[in-house]
Design a protein around this motif. Sequence first.
Motif, PDB file in Angstrom:
ATOM      1  N   THR A  19       0.839  -1.194   0.000  1.00 27.61           N
ATOM      2  CA  THR A  19       0.000   0.000   0.000  1.00 27.61           C
ATOM      3  C   THR A  19       0.878   1.250   0.000  1.00 27.61           C
ATOM      4  O   THR A  19       2.078   1.184   0.305  1.00 27.61           O
ATOM      5  CB  THR A  19      -0.902   0.027   1.243  1.00 27.61           C
ATOM      6  OG1 THR A  19      -0.077   0.126   2.404  1.00 27.61           O
ATOM      7  CG2 THR A  19      -1.781  -1.220   1.319  1.00 27.61           C
ATOM      8  N   LYS A  21       0.816   3.662   2.132  1.00 24.84           N
ATOM      9  CA  LYS A  21       1.290   3.909   3.493  1.00 24.84           C
ATOM     10  C   LYS A  21       2.498   3.035   3.823  1.00 24.84           C
ATOM     11  O   LYS A  21       3.482   3.512   4.383  1.00 24.84           O
ATOM     12  CB  LYS A  21       0.169   3.678   4.508  1.00 24.84           C
ATOM     13  CG  LYS A  21      -0.901   4.736   4.469  1.00 24.84           C
ATOM     14  CD  LYS A  21      -2.027   4.438   5.433  1.00 24.84           C
ATOM     15  CE  LYS A  21      -3.133   5.469   5.247  1.00 24.84           C
ATOM     16  NZ  LYS A  21      -4.314   5.145   6.027  1.00 24.84           N
ATOM     17  N   ARG A  22       2.413   1.761   3.474  1.00 21.74           N
ATOM     18  CA  ARG A  22       3.541   0.858   3.737  1.00 21.74           C
ATOM     19  C   ARG A  22       4.789   1.314   2.989  1.00 21.74           C
ATOM     20  O   ARG A  22       5.885   1.315   3.539  1.00 21.74           O
ATOM     21  CB  ARG A  22       3.182  -0.574   3.345  1.00 21.74           C
ATOM     22  CG  ARG A  22       2.266  -1.230   4.329  1.00 21.74           C
ATOM     23  CD  ARG A  22       2.022  -2.674   3.989  1.00 21.74           C
ATOM     24  NE  ARG A  22       1.172  -3.252   5.014  1.00 21.74           N
ATOM     25  CZ  ARG A  22       0.247  -4.166   4.795  1.00 21.74           C
ATOM     26  NH1 ARG A  22       0.056  -4.637   3.583  1.00 21.74           N
ATOM     27  NH2 ARG A  22      -0.477  -4.626   5.783  1.00 21.74           N
ATOM     28  N   LYS A  24       5.543   4.330   1.972  1.00 27.04           N
ATOM     29  CA  LYS A  24       6.066   5.588   2.528  1.00 27.04           C
ATOM     30  C   LYS A  24       6.763   5.362   3.869  1.00 27.04           C
ATOM     31  O   LYS A  24       7.764   6.008   4.160  1.00 27.04           O
ATOM     32  CB  LYS A  24       4.959   6.636   2.660  1.00 27.04           C
ATOM     33  CG  LYS A  24       4.487   7.171   1.330  1.00 27.04           C
ATOM     34  CD  LYS A  24       5.629   7.826   0.562  1.00 27.04           C
ATOM     35  CE  LYS A  24       5.159   8.367  -0.768  1.00 27.04           C
ATOM     36  NZ  LYS A  24       6.260   8.892  -1.577  1.00 27.04           N
ATOM     37  N   GLN A  42       4.994   8.688  12.416  1.00 20.31           N
ATOM     38  CA  GLN A  42       3.658   9.253  12.227  1.00 20.31           C
ATOM     39  C   GLN A  42       3.738  10.746  11.897  1.00 20.31           C
ATOM     40  O   GLN A  42       3.096  11.215  10.950  1.00 20.31           O
ATOM     41  CB  GLN A  42       2.801   9.029  13.464  1.00 20.31           C
ATOM     42  CG  GLN A  42       1.377   9.556  13.304  1.00 20.31           C
ATOM     43  CD  GLN A  42       0.554   9.411  14.567  1.00 20.31           C
ATOM     44  OE1 GLN A  42       1.085   9.180  15.660  1.00 20.31           O
ATOM     45  NE2 GLN A  42      -0.746   9.541  14.429  1.00 20.31           N
ATOM     46  N   LEU A  45       4.804  11.493   8.383  1.00 22.28           N
ATOM     47  CA  LEU A  45       3.867  11.104   7.327  1.00 22.28           C
ATOM     48  C   LEU A  45       2.536  11.834   7.380  1.00 22.28           C
ATOM     49  O   LEU A  45       1.690  11.656   6.507  1.00 22.28           O
ATOM     50  CB  LEU A  45       3.624   9.591   7.373  1.00 22.28           C
ATOM     51  CG  LEU A  45       4.852   8.718   7.111  1.00 22.28           C
ATOM     52  CD1 LEU A  45       4.489   7.251   7.244  1.00 22.28           C
ATOM     53  CD2 LEU A  45       5.446   9.003   5.744  1.00 22.28           C
ATOM     54  N   PHE A  49      -0.529  11.658   4.784  1.00 23.31           N
ATOM     55  CA  PHE A  49      -1.672  10.897   5.284  1.00 23.31           C
ATOM     56  C   PHE A  49      -2.158  11.549   6.584  1.00 23.31           C
ATOM     57  O   PHE A  49      -1.836  11.078   7.680  1.00 23.31           O
ATOM     58  CB  PHE A  49      -1.270   9.437   5.549  1.00 23.31           C
ATOM     59  CG  PHE A  49      -0.629   8.750   4.377  1.00 23.31           C
ATOM     60  CD1 PHE A  49      -1.387   8.330   3.296  1.00 23.31           C
ATOM     61  CD2 PHE A  49       0.746   8.532   4.348  1.00 23.31           C
ATOM     62  CE1 PHE A  49      -0.794   7.692   2.213  1.00 23.31           C
ATOM     63  CE2 PHE A  49       1.347   7.897   3.276  1.00 23.31           C
ATOM     64  CZ  PHE A  49       0.574   7.477   2.202  1.00 23.31           C
ATOM     65  N   ILE A  52      -3.528   9.312   9.472  1.00 23.90           N
ATOM     66  CA  ILE A  52      -2.830   8.060   9.793  1.00 23.90           C
ATOM     67  C   ILE A  52      -2.760   7.892  11.315  1.00 23.90           C
ATOM     68  O   ILE A  52      -2.394   8.808  12.047  1.00 23.90           O
ATOM     69  CB  ILE A  52      -1.434   8.006   9.139  1.00 23.90           C
ATOM     70  CG1 ILE A  52      -0.894   6.577   9.170  1.00 23.90           C
ATOM     71  CG2 ILE A  52      -0.485   8.992   9.755  1.00 23.90           C
ATOM     72  CD1 ILE A  52       0.291   6.346   8.247  1.00 23.90           C
ATOM     73  N   THR A  56      -1.984   2.121  12.966  1.00 26.87           N
ATOM     74  CA  THR A  56      -1.525   1.790  11.612  1.00 26.87           C
ATOM     75  C   THR A  56      -0.007   1.781  11.558  1.00 26.87           C
ATOM     76  O   THR A  56       0.600   0.874  10.973  1.00 26.87           O
ATOM     77  CB  THR A  56      -2.089   2.795  10.588  1.00 26.87           C
ATOM     78  OG1 THR A  56      -3.513   2.700  10.598  1.00 26.87           O
ATOM     79  CG2 THR A  56      -1.562   2.526   9.190  1.00 26.87           C
ATOM     80  N   ASN A  60       2.153  -1.753  11.054  1.00 24.46           N
ATOM     81  CA  ASN A  60       3.063  -1.918   9.924  1.00 24.46           C
ATOM     82  C   ASN A  60       4.513  -2.086  10.372  1.00 24.46           C
ATOM     83  O   ASN A  60       5.231  -2.934   9.843  1.00 24.46           O
ATOM     84  CB  ASN A  60       2.923  -0.749   8.947  1.00 24.46           C
ATOM     85  CG  ASN A  60       1.701  -0.893   8.080  1.00 24.46           C
ATOM     86  OD1 ASN A  60       1.626  -1.782   7.252  1.00 24.46           O
ATOM     87  ND2 ASN A  60       0.718  -0.036   8.281  1.00 24.46           N
TER      88      ASN A  60
END
Length: 140
Positions: A19, A21-22, A24, A42, A45, A49, A52, A56, A60
């Motif tokens: 994904t 997110k993964r 990034k 967090q 990012l 996102f 986020i 999450t 991950n």
Amino acid sequence: MSAFDQAVTTLKNKGYKTTGKRQKILELLFNHDKYMTAKEVQDSLKGLFPGISPDTIYRNLNTFVDLAIVEETELNGEKLFRFSCEMHGHHHHHFICTNCGRTVPLENCPIDMFSDQLPGCKVTAHRFELFGICSNCMAS
């Protein structure tokens, strides 16, 4: 194949979707030569996102640790994460600055000196980390 591409391939081969997110999270850790807290990940990012969640991020990061894509350590009760050196194809340990998080590779593996004390045994995993203040932080 770059270490980053190898990490993405590992995810795919283990049945995980790659994904945005993964990717990034992995890019962030790949591009920072230091351990980072989940909160730092967090915060880095949030621009991409905004919603986020910490869950999450942790989920991950823990998956990446389980797949040996990311290394994990603990300092003062807080987990820290960095892109795995093994993904770069070499084994070494780190000095970790407790002030800025910078890491310095330690090329000699201290585990080698224990082989004489373990006849007939095979060490399959180990950790060795030094914590302190790096030269940059000491100078400022």
